[in-house]
Scaffold this motif. Structure first.
Motif, mmCIF file in Angstrom:
data_model
loop_
_atom_site.group_PDB
_atom_site.id
_atom_site.type_symbol
_atom_site.label_atom_id
_atom_site.label_comp_id
_atom_site.label_asym_id
_atom_site.label_seq_id
_atom_site.Cartn_x
_atom_site.Cartn_y
_atom_site.Cartn_z
ATOM 1 N N PHE A 32 -1.143 23.187 1.541
ATOM 2 C CA PHE A 32 -2.246 23.064 2.335
ATOM 3 C C PHE A 32 -3.702 23.108 1.737
ATOM 4 N N ASP A 88 -5.156 19.853 0.291
ATOM 5 C CA ASP A 88 -5.756 18.940 1.313
ATOM 6 C C ASP A 88 -7.243 19.452 1.367
ATOM 7 N N HIS A 106 -10.701 17.584 0.535
ATOM 8 C CA HIS A 106 -11.637 17.301 1.412
ATOM 9 C C HIS A 106 -13.155 17.438 0.721
ATOM 10 N N LYS A 113 -9.270 11.944 9.204
ATOM 11 C CA LYS A 113 -8.091 12.101 8.411
ATOM 12 C C LYS A 113 -7.988 13.469 8.146
ATOM 13 N N ALA A 114 -9.195 14.210 7.849
ATOM 14 C CA ALA A 114 -9.259 15.818 7.714
ATOM 15 C C ALA A 114 -9.215 16.376 8.779
ATOM 16 N N ASP A 158 -5.374 16.547 9.287
ATOM 17 C CA ASP A 158 -4.830 17.651 8.266
ATOM 18 C C ASP A 158 -4.979 19.153 8.918
ATOM 19 N N GLU A 159 -6.139 19.313 9.429
ATOM 20 C CA GLU A 159 -6.383 20.662 9.889
ATOM 21 C C GLU A 159 -5.563 20.924 11.192
ATOM 22 N N ARG A 189 -2.559 19.774 11.419
ATOM 23 C CA ARG A 189 -1.254 19.980 10.881
ATOM 24 C C ARG A 189 -1.099 21.227 10.405
ATOM 25 N N HIS A 190 -2.103 21.722 9.681
ATOM 26 C CA HIS A 190 -2.158 23.204 9.028
ATOM 27 C C HIS A 190 -2.058 24.143 10.217
#
Length: 150
Positions: A48, A51, A55, A130-131, A134-135, A137-138
């Motif tokens: 993670f 990612d 970013h 997208k970010a 990602d966040e 998902r984390h």
């Protein structure tokens, strides 16, 4: 802790504040990786972290295009994000992941807001989306994994 990132009046200030937030997050990830007893969990957190590093790279390019200086480290909030992890370490991996989840709450909120910033061009909005994913998902992984630990 509730973030105000994403409410900036200019895209330049937004990009700069997102960079501070990302550097704070990376410091928290480093602290988390170091403190987790379960090395499988540490490996996932390290994934993670990649990612977040991506970013920062994208935000650094955005800052260059906007003609602003890109922060290379976090701000005062870093003491809070890493401090939560240090305190949670006293109670084990579950508490560490729960503390990390609260840090992710801020990044999720910040990127969600950034997707709606009126000065963001389509490429910027695509990156912010997208970010944001990602966040999310984390955060979801941290929450669900913490819930499985005793």
């Amino acid at each position: 802790m509730v973030t105000m990132v994403g409410n900036e009046g200019s895209i330049e200030k937004l990009v700069k504040d997102l960079m501070y937030l990302e550097h704070d997050a990376i410091a928290a990830y480093d602290s988390c990786i170091e403190r987790l007893d379960d090395k499988t969990l540490s490996a996932k957190i390290a994934d993670f972290k990649q990612d977040h590093l991506q970013h920062v790279a994208t935000l650094t390019e955005m800052a260059r295009e906007l003609g602003i200086d890109a922060p290379t480290e976090g701000d005062m909030k870093q003491m809070l994000t890493t401090g939560k992890i240090a305190l949670a370490d006293l109670m084990g991996d579950k508490a560490i992941l729960k503390a990390m989840k609260t840090n992710e709450d801020d990044t999720v909120t910040a990127y969600e807001r950034a997707t709606r910033h009126e000065d963001a061009i389509p490429e910027s909005k695509a990156f912010f989306m997208k970010a944001h994913l990602d966040e999310e998902r984390h955060r979801a992984w941290m929450s669900s994994t913490a819930d499985t630990l005793s």
